[in-house]
Design an enzyme around this catalytic site. Structure first.
Site, PDB file in Angstrom:
ATOM      1  N   PHE A   1      74.754  24.162 -32.233  1.00 48.67           N
ATOM      2  CA  PHE A   1      73.476  24.882 -32.396  1.00 48.67           C
ATOM      3  C   PHE A   1      73.062  25.001 -33.859  1.00 48.67           C
ATOM      4  CE2 PHE A   1      75.382  26.360 -28.416  1.00 48.67           C
ATOM      5  CZ  PHE A   1      74.347  26.106 -27.526  1.00 48.67           C
TER       6      PHE A   1
ATOM      7  N   CYS B   1      64.975  17.456 -33.558  1.00 47.12           N
ATOM      8  CA  CYS B   1      65.458  18.106 -32.327  1.00 47.12           C
ATOM      9  C   CYS B   1      64.345  18.609 -31.414  1.00 47.12           C
ATOM     10  CB  CYS B   1      66.385  19.250 -32.693  1.00 47.12           C
ATOM     11  SG  CYS B   1      67.756  18.692 -33.693  1.00 47.12           S
TER      12      CYS B   1
HETATM   13  C1  UGA Z   1      67.040  23.263 -34.181  1.00 43.76           C
HETATM   14  C2  UGA Z   1      67.682  24.541 -33.598  1.00 43.76           C
HETATM   15  O1  UGA Z   1      67.195  25.691 -34.294  1.00 43.76           O
HETATM   16  C3  UGA Z   1      69.211  24.486 -33.718  1.00 43.76           C
HETATM   17  O2  UGA Z   1      69.784  25.622 -33.102  1.00 43.76           O
HETATM   18  C4  UGA Z   1      69.707  23.218 -33.024  1.00 43.76           C
HETATM   19  O3  UGA Z   1      71.111  23.070 -33.166  1.00 43.76           O
HETATM   20  C5  UGA Z   1      69.040  22.005 -33.650  1.00 43.76           C
HETATM   21  O4  UGA Z   1      67.602  22.129 -33.517  1.00 43.76           O
HETATM   22  C6  UGA Z   1      69.538  20.785 -32.932  1.00 43.76           C
HETATM   23  O5  UGA Z   1      69.311  20.672 -31.720  1.00 43.76           O
HETATM   24  O6  UGA Z   1      70.271  19.984 -33.526  1.00 43.76           O
HETATM   25  P1  UGA Z   1      66.448  22.400 -36.659  1.00 43.76           P
HETATM   26  O7  UGA Z   1      65.597  21.393 -35.967  1.00 43.76           O
HETATM   27  O8  UGA Z   1      67.405  21.954 -37.711  1.00 43.76           O
HETATM   28  O9  UGA Z   1      67.327  23.235 -35.579  1.00 43.76           O
HETATM   29  O10 UGA Z   1      65.491  23.445 -37.396  1.00 43.76           O
HETATM   30  P2  UGA Z   1      64.787  24.833 -36.982  1.00 43.76           P
HETATM   31  O11 UGA Z   1      65.129  25.823 -38.009  1.00 43.76           O
HETATM   32  O12 UGA Z   1      65.034  25.190 -35.589  1.00 43.76           O
HETATM   33  O13 UGA Z   1      63.245  24.463 -37.155  1.00 43.76           O
HETATM   34  C7  UGA Z   1      62.595  23.510 -36.309  1.00 43.76           C
HETATM   35  C8  UGA Z   1      61.118  23.470 -36.601  1.00 43.76           C
HETATM   36  O14 UGA Z   1      60.486  24.660 -36.151  1.00 43.76           O
HETATM   37  C9  UGA Z   1      60.755  23.355 -38.086  1.00 43.76           C
HETATM   38  O15 UGA Z   1      59.713  22.415 -38.238  1.00 43.76           O
HETATM   39  C10 UGA Z   1      60.285  24.743 -38.459  1.00 43.76           C
HETATM   40  O16 UGA Z   1      59.346  24.738 -39.490  1.00 43.76           O
HETATM   41  C11 UGA Z   1      59.653  25.192 -37.152  1.00 43.76           C
HETATM   42  N1  UGA Z   1      59.599  26.667 -37.016  1.00 43.76           N
HETATM   43  C12 UGA Z   1      60.742  27.378 -36.899  1.00 43.76           C
HETATM   44  C13 UGA Z   1      58.374  27.314 -36.987  1.00 43.76           C
HETATM   45  O17 UGA Z   1      57.295  26.678 -37.076  1.00 43.76           O
HETATM   46  N2  UGA Z   1      58.342  28.675 -36.829  1.00 43.76           N
HETATM   47  C14 UGA Z   1      59.478  29.405 -36.707  1.00 43.76           C
HETATM   48  O18 UGA Z   1      59.361  30.646 -36.561  1.00 43.76           O
HETATM   49  C15 UGA Z   1      60.698  28.759 -36.755  1.00 43.76           C
END
Ligand code: UGA
Length: 433
Positions: free
Chosen positions: A153, A261
């Site tokens: 995760f 992801c």
């Molecule tokens: C995501 C999950 O959060 C991890 O738990 C999971 O392990 C991972 O995918 C995976 O499957 O390998 P990640 O893609 O690295 O992690 O990054 P996140 O922090 O989840 O952000 C994903 C996207 O959502 C980013 O573009 C971020 O800017 C966006 N986001 C996130 C928002 O637009 N708003 C938010 O409140 C949070």
């Protein structure tokens, strides 16, 4: 313990490096030779805070090894983490050929017990396919083996912390022998360890990512409503987030989720449901809303500037999120592309992701890359913020204003407090506020 990690991408590398840091002996198998050379020299092919430091520590104590040779890796230990890529096919389903290869090769080599662990995100019941493959290629039906699901995760940008201090560990196993190995492996972790059957563990991973993506698309629609009504999305999210049942995390409105992801996993989950005769319409909507976000952002830029043709615009932030050089499925790609088509002249800056971005958008034809945020905004008629790097939060906005031809910011990530920026004399357009 001796551990083998197959796949030296984000998940594989972090898994290998962190387990070595915890005192295990780890061999990471990565098939790209240049990558292995780099890794052996203690250099990480990806930017991830803290990763190289931990790599150095384990390389010098000889607990971490890298090889291109799958056979060598599979012979190294009985516990094999499958961390290979599961890229998206054009129909949204996951391409599992690399997972199949690891299962097949392990089966051919096995002479004694092996535990095959899925760490890559895979469709529910992939463990059945792995088992079938092992049964097909194994030398003798008497050789024991287990297949387990132990989804990861971790987030890019905080991978080490997420790995070492997870909220929970999910393990899907079918035998006591496999369960014992995991109990030993994770005995020093101070978080709930949830043992399930493999199908449940596989589903937990896809359902978790899809749920988080749903939170983001939900809040983005509420942000649009805030813009129309004069409400403030940050306060709406805070007000909702205090409710423990909802939680404040992943309620930051912006230009949509990117990365390797969420976009892929949401589509795959829709597809998985479809394969079992179910229409996950809710997630189709999550995906649709997300695909629209960059379009909405560009519409807003055009609304604000009327025409962007031949105007110099600065862009701060290209990575799909802060603290990474990763631009996979980053909203910046669509936004830059659309603005170029409109004839804008773009000056781009990102602390880490510019080299990757240059491969998609080389310098020239309306694109230039700046060495720092300030040179990017020189004589610009607008500043667009696409990633919420700390560097931008701390920027000297007085200096920025002095450098710009027109002090105007369209902020896709709500980096600043509107009153403060406006008090400095900027026209400021955040998301949903
Ligand atoms: C995501 C999950 O959060 C991890 O738990 C999971 O392990 C991972 O995918 C995976 O499957 O390998 P990640 O893609 O690295 O992690 O990054 P996140 O922090 O989840 O952000 C994903 C996207 O959502 C980013 O573009 C971020 O800017 C966006 N986001 C996130 C928002 O637009 N708003 C938010 O409140 C949070």
């Amino acid at each position: 313990m001796k551990l083998t990690v197959v796949g030296g991408g984000y998940v594989g590398l972090t898994t290998g490096v962190c387990f070595a840091h915890l005192g295990h002996e780890v061999m990471v198998v990565e098939k790209i030779p240049q990558k292995v050379e780099l890794l052996r020299a203690g250099r990480s092919p990806i930017y991830e805070p803290g990763l190289e430091e931990l790599m150095h520590e384990s390389l010098s104590s000889n607990r971490l090894k890298f090889t291109t040779n799958l056979k060598e890796g599979l012979e190294f230990s009985d516990v094999i983490f499958i961390c290979v890529g599961t890229p998206q096919r054009p129909d949204g389903s996951a391409d599992l050929s690399q997972v199949e290869e690891v299962a097949r090769e392990t089966a051919k080599l096995m002479t004694s017990y092996k535990l095959l662990i899925e760490k890559s995100t895979v469709p529910v019941n992939t463990h059945q396919l792995i088992k079938k493959t092992v049964q097909r290629y194994i030398k003798s039906p008497d050789i024991p083996y287990d297949v387990a699901s132990n989804p990861e995760f971790l987030r890019e940008g905080s991978a080490i912390e997420d790995f070492l201090k997870p909220d929970r560990i999910v393990v899907g196993v079918e035998s006591e022998r496999a369960k014992k190995i995991f109990e030993e492996l994770y005995k020093d972790f101070n978080c709930p360890i949830i043992f399930t059957d493999p199908a449940t563990a596989e589903l937990i991973k896809h359902a978790s990512n899809s749920f988080l993506a749903m939170k983001i698309s939900f809040i983005n629609m509420v942000a649009d409503l805030c813009e129309k009504t004069g409400a403030d999305i940050k306060l709406v999210a805070d007000g909702m987030g205090y409710d423990k049942r909802i939680g404040r995390d992943f309620l930051n409105a912006g230009i949509g989720y990117g990365g390797s992801c969420f976009p892929k996993d949401v589509k795959a989950f829709i597809r998985i449901a479809q394969d079992y005769g179910l229409d996950f319409g809710l997630l189709r909507e999550v995906d649709r809303i997300n695909q629209e976000r960059p379009i909405r952002f560009v519409e807003k830029v055009k609304r604000v500037l009327w025409s962007v043709k031949d105007k110099k615009l600065a862009v701060w932030g290209l990575a799909f999120k802060p603290n990474t050089d990763d631009i996979r499925e980053a909203p910046s790609i669509k936004i830059v592309d659309m603005l170029l088509r409109e004839g804008a002249k773009l000056s781009l800056y990102d602390p880490k992701a510019m080299e990757n971005f240059k491969l998609l958008f080389p310098e020239g034809k309306g694109i230039s890359y700046a060495k720092d945020p300030y040179s990017a905004v020189e004589s610009a008629e607008g500043l667009l913020i696409l990633t919420e790097w700390q560097e931008f939060k701390r920027a000297d906005l007085g200096r920025v204003k002095g450098l710009m031809a027109l002090p105007l910011i369209v902020d896709g990530r709500n980096v600043y407090e509107p009153e403060e920026v406006r008090a400095l004399g900027f026209e400021y357009y955040p998301v949903g506020r």
